[in-house]
Design an enzyme around this catalytic site. Sequence first.
Site, short mmCIF file in Angstrom:
data_model
loop_
_atom_site.label_atom_id
_atom_site.label_comp_id
_atom_site.label_asym_id
_atom_site.label_seq_id
_atom_site.Cartn_x
_atom_site.Cartn_y
_atom_site.Cartn_z
N HIS A 384 0.97 -1.39 -0.18
CA HIS A 384 0.54 0.37 -0.21
C HIS A 384 1.08 1.46 0.11
CE1 HIS A 384 -3.41 1.78 -0.28
NE2 HIS A 384 -3.97 1.19 1.48
N ASP A 388 -2.36 2.21 -4.68
CA ASP A 388 -3.54 3.05 -4.13
C ASP A 388 -4.73 2.22 -3.89
OD1 ASP A 388 -2.34 4.84 -3.11
OD2 ASP A 388 -3.48 6.29 -5.40
#
Length: 413
Positions: A384, A388
């Site tokens: 992450h 995204d």
Amino acid sequence: MSTEITVPALGESVTEGSIGEWLKQPGDAVAADEPIASLETDKVAVDVPSPVAGVMSEHRAEVGDTVEVGAVIAVIEEGATAAASGEEAGRKEQRAEKGEDKREDASDEVREAAQTLSPAVRRAVLEHGVDPSTIKGTGKDGRLTKEDVIAAAKAKGDAPSPAPSPAPAPAPSPTPSATGERREERVKMTRMRQTIAKRLKGAQDEAALLTTFNDCDMSAVMEARGKYKDMFAKKHDIRLGFMGFFAKAACLALKDVPSVNAYIDGDEIVYHDYVDISVAVSAPNGLVVPVIRDADRKGFARIEKDIADFGARAKEGTLTMQDMQGGTFTISNGGVFGSLMSTPIINPPQSAVLGLHRIEDRPVAINGEVVIRPMMYLALSYDHRLIDGREAVTALKIIKEAIEDPTRMLIDL
């Protein structure tokens, strides 16, 4: 004349390994280019060949020792083959007089009769007590695999030879039954298993791991396979599997969402204009991830052949360091073992991994009606820090749609 045997170059960024097994003992005759030791590295087992013919003079490292590239691990006396035969016979006679384990003699015979076997196959031959020269290999170029040895042992009705046990002692006075006795066994982790543990734990510690899921209707792919598998096999001499479809579907997603095919290097992001897919396959010592180079430029047949070749060589223990270097994205198929759902861990420095699972008939709603469809859960784990949520979900959705409508892969949608 004495020749020192050194640890050969093991591949890019690999500087050391450990002695997994000595294939030649002091006093054994050695032919030129014959393996004398099996060296375990972080990823594969590598045979160390002798550059000369002669006799093994001495070992300079023990099994389990860590040795660096270029280190001397053994000495060969050139031109002493005749003497070796006498020494070997003498050593065997001494072992017979001492009543030592007969498996040592079997080990010598296997080395003499099957010098080209991989370490994993050699161990299986010794464990099951079969003659490798009587077994037909199913591996590449007719090589024996571990499965060939096990199948041959089962066909003979043989079980692994147990170590000889001492003569029974006089019966002691009555004692409580040992039926509920519990035991423990400590086994040193192989270098490969240690490396797998470090890398996976490192991925958890370094990356911000997250997993997104989707389910996929496999009807269209299964129909296409059923319709074309015979023609495909006849033309390309390879079976049409599911991995080829998922590899091509992943290529579509990675082209549309470049961050999923990238990785973080310090404070920079490295993007790729190519797709090298690491495919997780089982090997005797653990999971390995050989790489399909330029998967985005290859057709189904070439991808399926690469995967089949990797699988066969993983079982034989003949994958090389070059086979597993690089890779921009990984596909792991836990479905072959029956997994319904999982959260796969990324393969550093990559930023994403696609997890495939078993196909099972489930009720789903289509056009307002409940119907039965062959469904598979898909999982995309990602870092992450770089990817995204929107990008991860989009990439997985592209893969799902390509599998549910394979025509998309032909017209690049």
